[in-house]
Design an enzyme around this catalytic site. Structure first.
Site, short mmCIF file in Angstrom:
data_model
loop_
_atom_site.label_atom_id
_atom_site.label_comp_id
_atom_site.label_asym_id
_atom_site.label_seq_id
_atom_site.Cartn_x
_atom_site.Cartn_y
_atom_site.Cartn_z
N TYR A 141 0.82 -1.21 0.00
CA TYR A 141 0.00 0.00 0.00
C TYR A 141 0.86 1.26 0.00
O TYR A 141 0.38 2.34 -0.32
CB TYR A 141 -0.93 0.03 1.23
CG TYR A 141 -2.07 -0.98 1.19
CD1 TYR A 141 -2.25 -1.81 0.10
CD2 TYR A 141 -2.95 -1.09 2.25
CE1 TYR A 141 -3.28 -2.75 0.07
CE2 TYR A 141 -3.99 -2.01 2.23
CZ TYR A 141 -4.15 -2.84 1.13
OH TYR A 141 -5.17 -3.74 1.11
N LYS A 192 3.06 -15.42 1.91
CA LYS A 192 2.91 -16.12 0.62
C LYS A 192 4.34 -16.39 0.14
O LYS A 192 4.73 -15.98 -0.96
CB LYS A 192 2.11 -15.22 -0.35
CG LYS A 192 1.68 -15.89 -1.63
CD LYS A 192 0.61 -16.95 -1.46
CE LYS A 192 0.30 -17.60 -2.78
NZ LYS A 192 -0.52 -18.82 -2.66
N ASP A 224 -3.65 -17.81 1.31
CA ASP A 224 -4.86 -18.42 0.72
C ASP A 224 -5.43 -19.48 1.66
O ASP A 224 -6.64 -19.57 1.89
CB ASP A 224 -4.59 -18.98 -0.68
CG ASP A 224 -3.25 -19.68 -0.80
OD1 ASP A 224 -2.42 -19.59 0.13
OD2 ASP A 224 -3.02 -20.35 -1.82
N ASP A 248 -5.43 -6.60 5.85
CA ASP A 248 -6.64 -5.85 5.49
C ASP A 248 -7.76 -6.85 5.16
O ASP A 248 -8.89 -6.77 5.67
CB ASP A 248 -6.31 -4.98 4.27
CG ASP A 248 -7.37 -3.95 3.96
OD1 ASP A 248 -8.35 -3.88 4.71
OD2 ASP A 248 -7.22 -3.23 2.96
N ASP A 252 -11.04 -8.29 7.83
CA ASP A 252 -12.45 -8.10 7.47
C ASP A 252 -13.17 -9.45 7.47
O ASP A 252 -14.32 -9.56 7.90
CB ASP A 252 -12.59 -7.46 6.09
CG ASP A 252 -12.68 -5.95 6.18
OD1 ASP A 252 -12.30 -5.41 7.23
OD2 ASP A 252 -13.14 -5.32 5.21
#
Ligand code: NAD
Length: 378
Positions: A141, A192, A224, A248, A252
């Site tokens: 980001y 990852k 994943d 992020d 959620d």
């Protein structure tokens, strides 16, 4: 000396839910004799309307001088046509980076009274208590270079840079290990590393840091799989630590396991233990001004603020900010506020978003009053 809280309600339901949190703060000050001063500022769309920018220099100065910031939510259709650099959400991002709030703590805890509100079967989520520690000021980001360029053949290409320095990984890993040490002593680091070099380094640094935490069981999971496991068997997790983008998304996802976004607080802390505390939801323009919003996430954010940024002797550096149960008045008040929220749910009070058969549906202000009542008359 008084401790200082800066209150930034923002837009939409922000001012309504903030009013309830401030009622609860007043009650906590009264009951526990806390010496706390509150200042107020504008942020987001409200600040654009007043100053033309989502975060004014004056508000940023107030933020720097406060011990903790209680933040509501920003944004709404009124400001949707603002240029990207001047959108209400920029005010939030500017605060995070100006104060270097690198550690985002998002508990996903299911109050047993609300087990039916989850999208998963009650037996999968009953007793759920996960803490997601997300790195908040680095990663893709914030990485440079970034942008959209035109290639020689005229086609456009978008690009971002996923970058983490060892020091950034080490400091967030330390926060997560300390948090795990105060909870169930299990930490799952999510990456990852089978595909992305940057998260290979992430894994290496987390493993190196684990040498100082033999009492915490460290595991690793690809992102994943972590997403899948969160909806398959979420109770396997205690603390999860991950980078900005993965955090992020996963936080959620974990939030929804608890049924309502209106119940979830969060904390973003820096190394000086200053923090910004906010509900995980947005400004909910669809219900703003209608006394329908659930104020409990904002009230629980206040409890986190008292515990992590105001309690005496708290320090992220040595992990004591994450310790529960110290005898400080602010810690006792934080616990009492959380208990008052639970008591209110026991009594059957629900805002619309968490309502179920047989409960009493109340508005934003009535819910705040009920928490105050439980807090003062416990
Ligand atoms: P949202 O979280 O505001 O709302 C999503 C849904 O959840 C809506 O139906 C809303 O009514 C409901 N909801 C949210 N909080 C609630 C509460 N406390 N009680 C009851 N119901 C609640 O997300 P959105 O609709 O995608 O975004 C609305 C605005 O908020 C946008 O401008 C967005 O940019 C902004 N936003 C701000 C933040 C922030 O300030 N941290 C975070 C997310 C979105």
């Amino acid at each position: 000396m008084s401790k200082q809280i800066l209150c930034l309600p923002g837009d939409g339901i922000g001012p309504e839910i903030m009013a309830e949190a401030l009622k609860v703060l007043d009650a906590a000050k009264l009951r526990f004799g806390l010496d706390i001063e509150v200042s107020h500022g504008l942020v987001g769309g409200a600040a654009i309307d007043q100053y033309g920018v989502p975060l004014s220099d004056e508000t940023l100065t107030l933020a720097r001088n406060s011990d903790g910031i209680l933040f509501g939510a920003v944004g709404g259709p009124k400001w949707d046509d603002q240029p990207m650099a001047n959108r209400p959400e920029k005010g939030l991002l500017q605060l995070r980076s100006a104060l270097d709030l690198f550690a985002n703590l998002r508990p996903a805890m299911l109050f047993p009274q609300l087990a039916d509100a989850s999208s998963l079967k009650p037996e999968l989520v009953a007793g759920l208590d996960i803490l997601i520690v997300r790195e908040l000021t680095g990663g893709i980001y914030f990485g440079d270079p970034r942008g959209v360029r035109t290639l020689e053949n005229g086609e456009r290409e978008g690009y971002n840079t996923y970058v983490y320095r060892e020091s950034e990984i080490r400091r967030i890993a330390k926060v997560a290990f300390e948090a795990a040490r105060k909870r169930g002593r299990r930490l799952c680091s999510v990456d990852k590393s089978n595909v992305l070099e940057v998260t290979g380094l992430w894994r290496e640094v987390v493993i190196a840091e684990s040498a100082s935490y033999h009492d915490v069981e460290l595991s690793h999971m690809y992102v994943d799989n972590a997403a899948m496991q969160l909806v398959r068997a979420p109770k396997q997790f205690d603390v999860m630590v991950t980078g900005n983008m993965f955090g992020d998304i996963l936080s959620d996802c974990a939030a929804m396991l608890t049924g309502s976004i209106g119940m979830l607080p969060s904390a973003s802390l820096n190394e000086k233990n200053q923090g910004m505390y906010e509900p995980v939801h947005g400004s909910a323009p669809d219900i703003a001004g209608q006394n329908k919003a659930n104020p409990l996430a904002q009230i629980l954010s206040l409890a986190m603020l008292l515990r992590y940024s105001l309690a005496d002797g708290s320090s992220l550096a040595d992990g004591s900010a994450l310790a529960d149960g110290s005898a400080s008045g602010e810690n006792i008040a934080a616990e009492a506020i959380e208990k008052a929220v639970s008591d209110v749910l026991d009594k059957g009070y629900r805002t619309r978003d968490i309502a179920s058969d047989g409960c009493q549906v109340v508005g934003t202000a009535e819910m705040g009053d009920a928490v105050v009542d439980c807090l003062l008359n416990a």
